[in-house]
Write an enzyme that holds these catalytic residues in place. Structure first.
Site, PDB file in Angstrom:
ATOM      1  N   LYS A 288     -17.588  26.837  10.606  1.00 11.68           N
ATOM      2  CA  LYS A 288     -16.754  25.910  11.356  1.00 11.68           C
ATOM      3  C   LYS A 288     -16.390  26.526  12.702  1.00 11.68           C
ATOM      4  CE  LYS A 288     -13.128  22.582  10.245  1.00 11.68           C
ATOM      5  NZ  LYS A 288     -12.097  22.216   9.255  1.00 11.68           N
ATOM      6  N   GLU A 375      -5.150  12.856  -3.423  1.00 10.21           N
ATOM      7  CA  GLU A 375      -3.844  12.214  -3.341  1.00 10.21           C
ATOM      8  C   GLU A 375      -3.401  11.611  -4.670  1.00 10.21           C
ATOM      9  OE1 GLU A 375      -5.674  12.453   0.671  1.00 10.21           O
ATOM     10  OE2 GLU A 375      -6.367  11.646  -1.245  1.00 10.21           O
ATOM     11  N   ARG A 403      -4.184   5.783  -0.925  1.00  8.66           N
ATOM     12  CA  ARG A 403      -5.181   6.053  -1.947  1.00  8.66           C
ATOM     13  C   ARG A 403      -4.548   6.284  -3.316  1.00  8.66           C
ATOM     14  NH1 ARG A 403      -9.391  10.155   0.958  1.00  8.66           N
ATOM     15  NH2 ARG A 403     -10.860   9.012  -0.327  1.00  8.66           N
TER      16      ARG A 403
END
Length: 635
Positions: A288, A375, A403
C-alpha cells in the site's frame, strides 16, 4: 519517486485497449507516470492515495490481459480505482476528482462505460461479479468477469457468502485478491493472520521437489498426478499457504504473486483466464502506497488524505486553524467517561482513527475491539456484551451502520439492551459522495421500538449527549457530524440531559425555526441576518428525535402560524416527518404555514460540505431566504 516529472506516455492513452499494445518496458514507465499523476491530483483534492498507488501495476496488468470494454472488472470498495480511471478515458478530467460536478472518488456506472458496477462500501465485489457471471452464461456470452478485492474487504461476511456460492455454482469467475496486509485500520482476525503467513522459499522449494518425486513414483498415474500438482506453479503450495482456504471453497488457487511485477502479473492473469472449469482466485501481494515513500511509511494516514505537499507528504494546514473535530471530541469524552465507569467498552469496524476511538484503544486496550469490516457482527457482539451488564459503545459511520439494520432491530432493540450507537459521519460528508453521506439514519432508526435518538448541535453538546446516551436503560443512538466543530467553548464536565426535552436558543415572535444537529447553528446565523430586517425568529433545538420533546412542540404549534423545520437528513421518514406525525396525531395542526428543509428524495453528489449544504439549501443564506418567502406568502 520524482513527483515533478510529466506524463507524456499517459497523455497518449485515450482508450484502455492501447495499454495491451505497450511493451513491458513502456508499462513500467507508464506505472511511474500514473503514480505522479495520482499524487499530484490527490495532493490538491484529497482522496484515497495509498490504496490506488498500491495497485498501479495490477491495473496495468489487468488492462494488458483483458478487454475492459467487454470483460467486467469490478473493484471492491473502489479506494484503489484511480489508476483505472486514468486509463479508461478520464485522464483529461482527473483534475476534477472529488470536486462538485467532477469525477467521483469511486467507480460508478453513470460516469463511464468501463465502470461496470458502482461501489463505495466493502465486500460486495464477489457477489456482484458472480451475478454478472450468471447473467453472462444465461445470455450465452463469453466474456470474463473479475472481482478485485482487498484482504481487508475479505474480512466482511458478504465476501464469504459470495465465495461460498461461487464455489457451489462452479461458474467461470476470476477473483483477484489484493493482499497488502492492511485495510484502513490494521487488519484483524484469524483470516488476516492466515493470509499474511510467509514460508521459507528454500523450504517450499525442497518440499515441492520431494512431493513431486513421490507423486511421479506412483505406478500408472504418477505423471498425471505430478502434472496436476505443478499446474500453474502453485498447486502444491496451496496446501501450506492461504490457498487451502480458497480450495475449500472450490476455487482454483494461484499465488501468491508479486503485485508489482507486471510481467509476472500478466502471466498469472493469463493462467487464471485459461481456467474454464470453475472459479479461480489469484492471490496478489502488493504494498500500500507503493512508489511514494511517505505513503509507504504511513499507509493508514495516506489511505484517505486531504491537501498535502507532494514533495514532503506533510499536510498543508488551513489558512485559518479549524476547531477540533467532532470525532476527536467524541474520542476524548469517551475516554473521560470510561475512566468513571468500568463497564464502558468500545467497538468499531475497521475505523479506529475514523471514529476517534484510537485514544480509547490506547487507554483501555482490554476494553476495545476492532471487529474488522463486519458491521453486523459488531452490533450483535455488542448486544452480547450488554446482555451481561456491560455498556458497549458501537462507533460506526452512518452509511456503514445501514448494513447492520436487522441486528439493530432484532439483537439490540427487541431485547432492549443498553447498546450506545455513536454514528459518525452523520449528515453530508463531502467529497466521498453518495455512497458515504449519512443522511438515512434518522429515518431508519426512529421507527424502531425501544430506540432513543439524540442529536447534538455542537461539540459541547456532544459531550452531554454521550453521557446521556450511556445512562439510558436501553439502546440509544447519537449522531456525530463529519469535520470540525463550530468552535464553541467546552464547559465543565459532561452532564445528563433530560430525555425528550429540547432547548429554546433564541426567542422570537414571527417565525419558529425548529432544527436538530448541524442545522441549529446555521439557523441561528440566519436569524441574526433576519433580525437586521426586523424579522424576529424563535430557534428551537429539539435535541431529541426520539423521544420527541412533545410538550414543547405542542406549545410551539399553538404559538406560531409560520414554522420552518430543518434537518440534515432525508426528509422522508426523518425528523420533520416525526414532528408532523406528532402534531397531526395530537390535533395541533390548524392551518399553519409549515415548510421542511432537508434532503430531497435523491442521492446527493460529491463536493465540499459547504458546497453541498448550499446545494440542498441547508446553509444560513438559504434558510433566511426561505423564511422571507414564507412570510411573503402569509402576509
Amino acid at each position: 519517486m520524482d513527483t515533478q516529472g510529466g506524463t507524456p506516455l499517459l497523455d497518449t492513452i485515450v482508450d484502455p485497449a492501447q495499454v495491451a499494445g505497450l511493451k513491458d518496458e513502456d508499462l513500467v514507465k507508464l506505472a511511474a507516470e500514473l503514480r505522479r499523476r495520482i499524487i499530484d491530483v490527490v495532493s490538491r483534492n484529497g482522496g484515497h492515495l495509498a490504496p490506488s498507488l498500491g495497485v498501479v501495476e495490477l491495473t496495468l496488468a489487468l488492462l494488458s490481459t483483458f478487454d475492459a470494454a467487454q470483460d467486467r472488472i469490478i473493484w471492491d470498495v473502489g479506494h484503489q480505482s484511480y489508476a483505472y480511471k486514468l486509463l479508461t478515458g478520464r485522464n483529461a478530467s482527473f483534475d476534477s476528482l472529488r470536486k462538485l460536478g467532477g469525477l467521483a472518488g469511486f467507480p460508478r456506472r453513470k460516469e463511464s462505460p468501463y465502470d461496470h458496477f458502482g461501489v463505495g462500501h466493502s465486500s460486495t465485489s464477489i457477489s456482484a461479479a458472480l451475478g454478472m457471471a450468471v447473467a453472462r452464461d444465461y445470455l450465452q456470452q463469453k466474456h470474463h468477469v473479475l472481482a478485485v478485492i482487498g484482504d481487508g474487504s475479505l474480512t466482511g461476511g458478504e465476501a464469504f457468502e459470495g465465495l461460498n456460492l461461487a464455489g457451489h455454482m462452479g461458474r467461470r469467475l476470476i477473483v483477484v485478491l489484493n493482499d497488502n496486509e492492511i485495510s484502513i485500520s490494521p487488519n484483524v482476525g484469524a483470516l488476516s493472520c492466515f493470509l499474511s503467513r510467509t514460508l521459507s522459499r528454500r523450504w517450499v522449494r525442497q518440499m515441492r521437489k520431494d512431493v513431486l518425486a513421490f507423486l511421479r513414483s506412483v505406478p500408472l498415474v504418477g505423471h498425471k498426478l505430478a502434472t496436476y500438482a505443478m499446474r500453474g506453479e502453485w498447486s502444491f503450495k496451496s496446501f501450506f499457504t492461504p490457498g487451502m482456504l480458497f480450495e475449500a471453497f472450490r476455487f482454483t488457487y494461484i499465488g501468491p504473486v508479486d503485485g508489482h511485477d507486471i510481467v509476472s502479473l500478466k502471466r498469472h492473469l493469463q493462467m487464471a483466464a485459461a481456467v474454464e472449469d470453475g472459479p479461480v482466485l489469484l492471490h496478489v501481494r502488493t504494498r500500500k502506497g507503493k512508489g511514494y515513500a511517505p505513503a509507504e511509511k504511513d499507509p493508514t494516514h495516506f489511505h484517505g488524505v486531504g491537501h498535502f505537499s507532494p514533495e514532503t507528504g506533510k499536510a498543508v494546514p488551513p489558512s485559518v486553524p479549524a476547531p477540533p473535530s467532532y470525532t476527536s471530541i467524541f474520542g476524548k469524552t469517551l475516554v473521560e467517561l470510561a475512566k468513571e465507569d468500568s463497564r464502558i467498552m468500545a467497538i468499531t469496524a475497521a475505523m479506529i482513527e475514523g471514529t476517534g476511538t484510537q485514544l480509547f484503544q490506547q487507554q483501555f486496550p482490554e476494553r476495545f475491539t476492532d471487529v474488522g469490516i463486519c458491521e453486523q457482527h459488531a452490533v450483535t457482539f455488542a448486544a452480547g456484551m450488554a446482555s451481561q451488564g456491560l455498556r458497549p459503545v458501537v462507533a460506526i459511520y452512518s452509511t456503514f451502520l445501514q448494513r447492520a439494520y436487522d441486528q439493530i432491530v432484532h439483537d439490540v432493540c427487541l431485547q432492549r439492551l443498553p447498546v450506545t450507537f455513536c454514528i459518525d459521519r452523520a449528515g453530508l460528508v463531502g467529497e466521498d459522495g453518495a455512497t458515504h453521506h449519512g443522511v438515512f439514519d434518522m429515518a431508519y432508526l426512529r421507527h424502531i421500538p425501544a430506540m432513543r435518538l439524540v442529536i447534538p448541535r455542537d461539540e459541547n453538546m456532544l459531550r452531554h449527549c454521550l453521557k446521556t446516551a450511556l445512562a439510558c436503560d436501553g439502546p440509544c443512538a447519537m449522531r456525530i457530524p463529519r469535520g470540525a466543530g463550530v468552535g464553541v467553548e467546552l464547559t465543565g464536565t459532561p452532564h445528563l440531559l433530560p430525555q425528550g426535552q429540547g432547548e429554546i436558543l433564541r426567542e422570537g415572535r414571527d417565525v419558529a425555526i425548529i432544527a436538530v444537529g448541524s442545522c441549529v447553528h446555521p439557523a441561528l446565523a440566519a436569524t441574526e441576518e433576519l433580525a437586521g430586517e426586523g424579522v424576529e425568529c424563535l430557534v428551537f433545538d429539539a435535541i431529541w428525535l426520539k423521544p420527541l420533546p412533545e410538550e414543547q412542540l405542542r406549545e410551539l404549534a399553538q404559538r406560531f402560524s409560520t414554522i420552518l423545520l430543518l434537518e440534515e437528513g432525508i426528509r422522508a421518514g426523518g425528523f420533520s416527518s416525526a414532528v408532523l406525525e406528532f402534531w397531526n396525531d395530537a390535533g395541533c395542526l390548524h392551518g399553519q404555514h409549515i415548510r421542511r428543509l432537508g434532503i430531497d428524495d435523491t442521492f446527493v453528489e460529491h463536493g465540499t460540505q459547504k458546497q453541498l449544504r448550499q446545494l440542498v439549501g441547508l446553509d444560513a443564506p438559504h434558510i433566511a431566504a426561505t423564511v422571507r418567502e414564507m412570510l411573503r406568502k402569509t402576509a
